[in-house]
Design a protein around this motif. Sequence first.
Motif, PDB file in Angstrom:
ATOM      1  N   ASN A  42      -4.325  11.496  -1.882  1.00  0.00           N
ATOM      2  CA  ASN A  42      -5.204  10.407  -1.479  1.00  0.00           C
ATOM      3  C   ASN A  42      -4.542   9.038  -1.652  1.00  0.00           C
ATOM      4  OD1 ASN A  42      -7.952   9.309  -0.805  1.00  0.00           O
ATOM      5  ND2 ASN A  42      -7.708   8.418  -2.847  1.00  0.00           N
ATOM      6  N   PHE A  43      -4.798   8.175  -0.682  1.00  0.00           N
ATOM      7  CA  PHE A  43      -4.247   6.815  -0.683  1.00  0.00           C
ATOM      8  C   PHE A  43      -5.410   5.849  -0.499  1.00  0.00           C
ATOM      9  CE2 PHE A  43      -1.242   9.901   0.697  1.00  0.00           C
ATOM     10  CZ  PHE A  43      -0.072   9.552   0.024  1.00  0.00           C
ATOM     11  N   SER A 117      -6.008  -2.437  -4.209  1.00  0.00           N
ATOM     12  CA  SER A 117      -4.900  -2.258  -3.260  1.00  0.00           C
ATOM     13  C   SER A 117      -5.294  -2.600  -1.828  1.00  0.00           C
ATOM     14  CB  SER A 117      -4.412  -0.808  -3.276  1.00  0.00           C
ATOM     15  OG  SER A 117      -3.776  -0.546  -4.498  1.00  0.00           O
ATOM     16  N   SER A 118      -4.331  -3.142  -1.134  1.00  0.00           N
ATOM     17  CA  SER A 118      -4.507  -3.423   0.286  1.00  0.00           C
ATOM     18  C   SER A 118      -3.433  -2.653   1.054  1.00  0.00           C
ATOM     19  CB  SER A 118      -4.362  -4.924   0.541  1.00  0.00           C
ATOM     20  OG  SER A 118      -3.253  -5.427  -0.179  1.00  0.00           O
ATOM     21  N   ILE A 119      -3.504  -2.704   2.362  1.00  0.00           N
ATOM     22  CA  ILE A 119      -2.468  -2.072   3.184  1.00  0.00           C
ATOM     23  C   ILE A 119      -1.207  -2.934   3.131  1.00  0.00           C
ATOM     24  CG2 ILE A 119      -1.807  -1.467   5.556  1.00  0.00           C
ATOM     25  CD1 ILE A 119      -4.820  -0.763   6.006  1.00  0.00           C
ATOM     26  N   GLY A 122       1.078  -8.367  -0.982  1.00  0.00           N
ATOM     27  CA  GLY A 122       0.683  -9.762  -1.183  1.00  0.00           C
ATOM     28  C   GLY A 122      -0.805  -9.982  -1.340  1.00  0.00           C
ATOM     29  N   GLY A 123      -1.560  -8.936  -1.670  1.00  0.00           N
ATOM     30  CA  GLY A 123      -2.990  -9.122  -1.888  1.00  0.00           C
ATOM     31  C   GLY A 123      -3.325  -9.177  -3.358  1.00  0.00           C
ATOM     32  N   TYR A 124      -4.379  -8.476  -3.766  1.00  0.00           N
ATOM     33  CA  TYR A 124      -4.812  -8.517  -5.162  1.00  0.00           C
ATOM     34  C   TYR A 124      -3.946  -7.652  -6.080  1.00  0.00           C
ATOM     35  CZ  TYR A 124      -9.236 -10.082  -3.021  1.00  0.00           C
ATOM     36  OH  TYR A 124     -10.195 -10.729  -2.296  1.00  0.00           O
ATOM     37  N   SER A 125      -3.329  -6.612  -5.525  1.00  0.00           N
ATOM     38  CA  SER A 125      -2.684  -5.614  -6.373  1.00  0.00           C
ATOM     39  C   SER A 125      -1.231  -5.408  -5.980  1.00  0.00           C
ATOM     40  CB  SER A 125      -3.428  -4.283  -6.207  1.00  0.00           C
ATOM     41  OG  SER A 125      -2.620  -3.206  -6.634  1.00  0.00           O
ATOM     42  N   PRO A 126      -0.366  -5.116  -6.965  1.00  0.00           N
ATOM     43  CA  PRO A 126       1.016  -4.775  -6.605  1.00  0.00           C
ATOM     44  C   PRO A 126       1.115  -3.408  -5.907  1.00  0.00           C
ATOM     45  CG  PRO A 126       0.661  -4.562  -8.984  1.00  0.00           C
ATOM     46  CD  PRO A 126      -0.589  -5.158  -8.418  1.00  0.00           C
ATOM     47  N   PHE A 127       0.072  -2.566  -6.056  1.00  0.00           N
ATOM     48  CA  PHE A 127       0.171  -1.199  -5.543  1.00  0.00           C
ATOM     49  C   PHE A 127      -0.363  -1.089  -4.116  1.00  0.00           C
ATOM     50  CE2 PHE A 127      -0.390  -0.983 -10.201  1.00  0.00           C
ATOM     51  CZ  PHE A 127       0.848  -0.446 -10.539  1.00  0.00           C
ATOM     52  N   HIS A 128       0.220  -1.861  -3.214  1.00  0.00           N
ATOM     53  CA  HIS A 128      -0.221  -1.807  -1.810  1.00  0.00           C
ATOM     54  C   HIS A 128       0.212  -0.477  -1.206  1.00  0.00           C
ATOM     55  CE1 HIS A 128       3.845  -2.620  -0.317  1.00  0.00           C
ATOM     56  NE2 HIS A 128       3.951  -3.428  -1.357  1.00  0.00           N
ATOM     57  N   LEU A 129      -0.225  -0.230   0.015  1.00  0.00           N
ATOM     58  CA  LEU A 129      -0.017   1.094   0.598  1.00  0.00           C
ATOM     59  C   LEU A 129       1.455   1.500   0.644  1.00  0.00           C
ATOM     60  CD1 LEU A 129      -1.296   3.611   1.873  1.00  0.00           C
ATOM     61  CD2 LEU A 129      -1.181   2.459   4.094  1.00  0.00           C
ATOM     62  N   GLY A 130       2.348   0.532   0.922  1.00  0.00           N
ATOM     63  CA  GLY A 130       3.779   0.852   0.965  1.00  0.00           C
ATOM     64  C   GLY A 130       4.267   1.404  -0.369  1.00  0.00           C
ATOM     65  N   ILE A 186      -2.033  -5.478  10.171  1.00  0.00           N
ATOM     66  CA  ILE A 186      -2.471  -4.593   9.074  1.00  0.00           C
ATOM     67  C   ILE A 186      -2.400  -3.146   9.553  1.00  0.00           C
ATOM     68  CG2 ILE A 186      -4.437  -3.915   7.640  1.00  0.00           C
ATOM     69  CD1 ILE A 186      -5.392  -6.877   7.808  1.00  0.00           C
ATOM     70  N   LEU A 187      -2.876  -2.929  10.788  1.00  0.00           N
ATOM     71  CA  LEU A 187      -2.933  -1.555  11.290  1.00  0.00           C
ATOM     72  C   LEU A 187      -1.565  -1.017  11.701  1.00  0.00           C
ATOM     73  CD1 LEU A 187      -6.349  -1.704  13.147  1.00  0.00           C
ATOM     74  CD2 LEU A 187      -5.807  -0.587  10.975  1.00  0.00           C
ATOM     75  N   VAL A 188      -0.657  -1.906  12.088  1.00  0.00           N
ATOM     76  CA  VAL A 188       0.719  -1.458  12.341  1.00  0.00           C
ATOM     77  C   VAL A 188       1.281  -0.879  11.039  1.00  0.00           C
ATOM     78  CG1 VAL A 188       3.084  -2.284  12.727  1.00  0.00           C
ATOM     79  CG2 VAL A 188       1.257  -2.964  14.296  1.00  0.00           C
ATOM     80  N   GLN A 189       1.009  -1.566   9.937  1.00  0.00           N
ATOM     81  CA  GLN A 189       1.540  -1.092   8.654  1.00  0.00           C
ATOM     82  C   GLN A 189       0.888   0.216   8.203  1.00  0.00           C
ATOM     83  OE1 GLN A 189       2.756  -3.941   5.801  1.00  0.00           O
ATOM     84  NE2 GLN A 189       2.756  -5.615   7.275  1.00  0.00           N
ATOM     85  N   LEU A 190      -0.401   0.356   8.505  1.00  0.00           N
ATOM     86  CA  LEU A 190      -1.070   1.617   8.186  1.00  0.00           C
ATOM     87  C   LEU A 190      -0.463   2.752   9.009  1.00  0.00           C
ATOM     88  CD1 LEU A 190      -3.395   3.209   6.802  1.00  0.00           C
ATOM     89  CD2 LEU A 190      -4.791   2.682   8.795  1.00  0.00           C
ATOM     90  N   SER A 191      -0.236   2.453  10.267  1.00  0.00           N
ATOM     91  CA  SER A 191       0.317   3.443  11.173  1.00  0.00           C
ATOM     92  C   SER A 191       1.727   3.863  10.726  1.00  0.00           C
ATOM     93  CB  SER A 191       0.331   2.832  12.574  1.00  0.00           C
ATOM     94  OG  SER A 191       0.853   3.723  13.491  1.00  0.00           O
TER      95      SER A 191
END
Length: 367
Positions: A42-43, A117-119, A122-130, A186-191
Amino acid sequence: MEPVRLLNGLLLLGLIGQLSMVSGTVDIGYTGGHCDFEAIYNFGDSNSDTGAISAALSQVLPPNGESFFGTPSGRFCDGRLLIDFIAEKLKLPFLSPYLDSLGTNFSHGSNFATGGSSIRPGGYSPFHLGIQISQFLRFKSHSTALYSQPQDFSKALYTIDIGQNDLSYGFQHTTEDQVRASIPDILVQLSQAIHQLYHEGARVFWVHSTSPLGCLPYNVIYYKSKPGNLDGNGCVKPQNAVAQEFNRQLKHRVLQLRTELPLAAFTYVDVYSAKYELVSRAKDLGFVDPLEFCCGSYYGYHIDCGKRAIVNGTVYGNPCKDPSRHISWDGIHYSQAANLWVANHILNGSFSDPPVSIGETCHRLKN
Ligand SMILES: *[C@@H]1O[C@H](CO)[C@@H](O)[C@H](O)[C@H]1NC(C)=O
Ligand SMILES: *[C@@H]1O[C@H](CO)[C@@H](O)[C@H](O)[C@H]1NC(C)=O
Ligand SMILES: *[C@@H]1O[C@H](CO)[C@@H](O)[C@H](O)[C@H]1NC(C)=O
């Protein structure tokens, strides 16, 4: 409509329309009407964090967890989250957070979701999707090196529920138009993240749409400012409009991914509509006002769930006595009762494209 007898002997009623679109299963066993998933990866963000923030940054405090676990269990909730109900439905154990070092068991998957976390970075958390994907890559290569019988990563379900913090962060720091304009990137990065998982062998994806951001009590308190900003259910209209635009583009992306990654099965789950229905029918369903919440305080004095303060003789932070009658647990996260209602409505496929239940998501669509 006549019952249809499928090759595998299952008797299914009224499913002719949807099954005509299905063109076979990915290489996962299918017995008793269910895909035999061996694991869940899960992500996501706090909506599906089962302990990452507690492990990495700071503990989630009681009364979180009080309705089910008896301890906070790392969840921003009084009990179980959607991801827990997914695990229960698939008869798999609750997911250990990848970042946790004690009491973990990764034999049936791992949870990379982390609160905030965000996708995009640079958001609230260091643990972004990447970063979550990097952690997964490390998890996979490490477990392959360590164990003589490593997991087969193509026999797992990959669940994704992320994006809400990209929008929240955007609303906090930029204008509505800028948030809207950021959606394609955002969605390019999710993809790209999903392409990476596919490259690693992931074949079955269950993708949640983002929730109605504007129905979170926290947002109603802080963003209702302009007159006419609230809809008939008391939710912030511009935030929900942007969330819906995000979901429209997300669904389009998922359709594209079906073409780009033909060996995978994708289920798009309209969690937004399920949650919005819950909010709009709160009273009929026996819940209190959906804009009330159980734990913590944002009115008058801001205090996080689990803390308590006495200011000018008033006590702030006492939790409510009946979390099961609240949709919102702490102003930002849903209660277990709300999660259960949503799970009961989404896991059978009634909010999904294609409309198959979570147990049948290994079916691949014809392009
Ligand atoms: C992990 O969980 C599985 C399934 O629930 C169980 O069979 C196994 O013994 C557990 N491993 C450890 C080390 O506890
Ligand atoms: C507490 O009282 C002080 C002084 O009257 C006032 O400035 C402050 O806003 C009050 N705080 C709250 C949370 O009511
Ligand atoms: C899914 O479950 C919900 C809640 O029980 C129910 O209202 C809905 O009709 C079900 N849908 C399907 C397709 O079974």
